[in-house]
Design an enzyme around this catalytic site. Structure first.
Site, PDB file in Angstrom:
ATOM      1  N   ASN A  40     -14.422  13.446   3.849  1.00  0.00           N
ATOM      2  CA  ASN A  40     -13.227  12.776   4.346  1.00  0.00           C
ATOM      3  C   ASN A  40     -12.404  13.647   5.286  1.00  0.00           C
ATOM      4  O   ASN A  40     -11.494  13.144   5.955  1.00  0.00           O
ATOM      5  CB  ASN A  40     -12.365  12.296   3.179  1.00  0.00           C
ATOM      6  N   CYS A  49     -17.493   0.907   1.844  1.00  0.00           N
ATOM      7  CA  CYS A  49     -17.427   0.494   0.439  1.00  0.00           C
ATOM      8  C   CYS A  49     -16.729  -0.859   0.295  1.00  0.00           C
ATOM      9  O   CYS A  49     -15.790  -1.167   1.019  1.00  0.00           O
ATOM     10  CB  CYS A  49     -16.654   1.529  -0.384  1.00  0.00           C
ATOM     11  N   ARG A  99      -8.524  -3.369   2.478  1.00  0.00           N
ATOM     12  CA  ARG A  99      -8.336  -2.147   3.258  1.00  0.00           C
ATOM     13  C   ARG A  99      -8.096  -2.459   4.747  1.00  0.00           C
ATOM     14  O   ARG A  99      -8.851  -2.037   5.612  1.00  0.00           O
ATOM     15  CB  ARG A  99      -9.534  -1.211   3.081  1.00  0.00           C
ATOM     16  N   PRO A 100      -7.035  -3.202   5.077  1.00  0.00           N
ATOM     17  CA  PRO A 100      -6.816  -3.619   6.461  1.00  0.00           C
ATOM     18  C   PRO A 100      -6.404  -2.450   7.352  1.00  0.00           C
ATOM     19  O   PRO A 100      -5.962  -1.403   6.876  1.00  0.00           O
ATOM     20  CB  PRO A 100      -5.671  -4.633   6.335  1.00  0.00           C
ATOM     21  N   ILE A 101      -6.560  -2.663   8.674  1.00  0.00           N
ATOM     22  CA  ILE A 101      -6.199  -1.612   9.630  1.00  0.00           C
ATOM     23  C   ILE A 101      -4.984  -2.025  10.454  1.00  0.00           C
ATOM     24  O   ILE A 101      -4.778  -1.526  11.552  1.00  0.00           O
ATOM     25  CB  ILE A 101      -7.382  -1.259  10.549  1.00  0.00           C
ATOM     26  N   ASP A 102      -4.166  -2.923   9.911  1.00  0.00           N
ATOM     27  CA  ASP A 102      -3.032  -3.426  10.677  1.00  0.00           C
ATOM     28  C   ASP A 102      -2.068  -2.323  11.090  1.00  0.00           C
ATOM     29  O   ASP A 102      -1.473  -2.377  12.172  1.00  0.00           O
ATOM     30  CB  ASP A 102      -2.296  -4.518   9.892  1.00  0.00           C
ATOM     31  N   ASP A 121      -9.784   8.198  -5.574  1.00  0.00           N
ATOM     32  CA  ASP A 121     -11.213   8.524  -5.532  1.00  0.00           C
ATOM     33  C   ASP A 121     -11.696   9.259  -6.779  1.00  0.00           C
ATOM     34  O   ASP A 121     -12.898   9.499  -6.927  1.00  0.00           O
ATOM     35  CB  ASP A 121     -11.537   9.363  -4.287  1.00  0.00           C
ATOM     36  N   ILE A 151      -3.578   1.987  -5.444  1.00  0.00           N
ATOM     37  CA  ILE A 151      -3.946   2.191  -4.036  1.00  0.00           C
ATOM     38  C   ILE A 151      -4.784   1.035  -3.500  1.00  0.00           C
ATOM     39  O   ILE A 151      -4.477   0.451  -2.469  1.00  0.00           O
ATOM     40  CB  ILE A 151      -4.706   3.520  -3.856  1.00  0.00           C
TER      41      ILE A 151
END
Length: 416
Positions: free
Chosen positions: A23, A116, A121-124, A304, A326
């Site tokens: 990551n 995954c 898990r939006p990217i707005d 995680d 989260i």
């Protein structure tokens, strides 16, 4: 299709070397798009996701050379602005090329991400931030299309401290005109590592590790050599494994400052955790004490590590509650643990775990990266032989996991 077989009942002992952090590596490799010339990156883990972003960078026109854990990238020939679905669908972190492409080539067309299956898990927030920097953003036919003749600094507040959103906006802001202030940003060690890289390249990023970043744009960045930080989630997985099996394991190169929340919870569970000069040593003992956990952005308990810590609680004494704040839909592994005899019930965003005496081996199926790691951990203490299917998930984030467990005395093997 590969599967992993785990024979339960062995105590782990010895030393295990932590790999470079996936990551941290992914945004750092993406940042090479900001620079003309050869960048050299050391301690890069050999993982499927790393291979995927390498293919994506090559598709965009960069030259990529790999030699073991060293990767060299030259983006002087950067020419393509589209990150196609065929590559992006394999890994949602592919969206990290959005900021660099917009900054370098003034436009980008990136497929909406995959990876995954953990909630929406939006990217707005990535997109709103780019708009505030002066870009125009359109969503069309499954693609994000961004254009920006000139990026200009802005004061941007993030509704939630998104990690990839913070990283995308950091990279774009480095080549924007003027000063950008990013508020309520992610504070993870991987953010600090990216800021270190950008500053080494000649960028001006201040405040990494705090809730506010101040980025002063520069005309151009320079190529560098850079070493990827150790993987705190891989380290945490082996730390839990040691506690779970009543083991005695030194996790080499684990950074205590990156793992304070987990260290605290392991100690509450009854493990002895010692911070040593070359890593973290964990000694487990039973009975394991029940501990409640609530996942939070760093420096809170990492989402995680939620699945792995849940396995520790399955045979703890008493009742424990794990609250996931989260991601939605991040308890997919629970049904597989229940198949192995765990007593877990789910209520909204919380899992209630009632400790049982032992787990029993069963055929199980990995559903995402961290869930697959948790199933290996469960297999370590289960009675009998556990078969884990769909292990391609684990190859996205853990390097040589069966070899590393084997060198600690576990009976973990891959069958093709």
């Amino acid at each position: 299709m590969d599967k992993i077989i785990v024979e339960g009942g062995r105590t782990l002992s010895g030393e295990v070397q932590v790999s470079g952090a996936k990551n941290a590596a992914l945004p750092i490799l993406a940042a090479s798009l900001l620079v003309d010339g050869w960048n050299t990156f050391y301690n890069v883990p050999e993982l499927q996701d790393i291979s995927t972003i390498g293919l994506l960078l090559e598709h965009l026109g960069a030259k990529v050379e790999k030699d073991g854990h060293t990767i060299k990238i030259d983006a002087s020939g950067l020419c393509e602005t589209e990150a196609p679905y065929d590559l992006v669908r394999r890994m949602r972190a592919s969206v990290l090329v959005l900021g660099p492409l917009t900054a370098r080539l003034k436009k980008a067309r990136v497929s909406l991400p995959g990876g995954c299956a953990i909630g929406a898990r939006p990217i707005d927030q990535h997109l709103r931030g780019l708009e505030m920097l002066g870009a125009t953003v359109e969503l069309s036919h499954g693609y994000v299309e961004v254009q920006a003749e000139k990026l200009r600094g802005a004061d941007i507040y993030l509704d939630t401290p998104t990690v990839t959103g913070t990283e995308n906006l950091m990279m774009a802001a480095c080549l924007a005109e003027g000063v950008t202030i990013l508020r309520n940003v992610a504070r993870e060690p991987e953010i600090v590592a990216l800021a270190d890289l950008l500053n080494r390249m000649g960028g001006k990023v201040e405040g990494a590790g705090s809730p506010v970043l101040t980025i002063t744009g520069v005309e151009a960045l320079n190529p560098v050599e850079f070493t990827i930080i150790p993987d705190r989630i891989e380290a945490g997985t082996f730390m839990v494994a040691a506690a779970l099996t009543e083991g005695d394991v030194l996790v080499k190169d684990a950074v205590p400052a990156h793992l304070q929340a987990l260290i605290s919870k392991l100690r509450l569970a009854g493990a002895t955790v010692t911070e040593e000069g070359n890593g973290i040593r964990v000694q487990g003992k039973r009975p394991i004490c029940s501990v409640d956990v609530k996942t939070l952005p760093h420096p809170g308990f990492p989402t995680d590590m939620q699945a792995q810590f849940m396995v520790l609680m399955t045979t703890a004494k008493g009742l424990s509650v794990i609250a996931e704040t989260i991601f939605e839909n991040r308890f997919i592994h629970v049904s597989e643990l229940v198949r192995m005899g765990a007593n877990i019930s789910i209520s909204q965003n919380s899992a209630v775990i009632r400790g049982v005496k032992h787990l029993s081996a069963a055929p199980v199926m990995a559903t995402d990266l961290r869930a697959s790691a948790s199933l290996i951990l469960a297999g370590l203490i289960a009675q009998g032989s556990t078969e884990i299917h769909r292990v391609y998930h684990i190859d996205r984030g853990y390097e040589s996991i069966e070899q590393k467990f084997s060198q600690l005395g576990a009976a973990v093997r891959r069958v093709k």
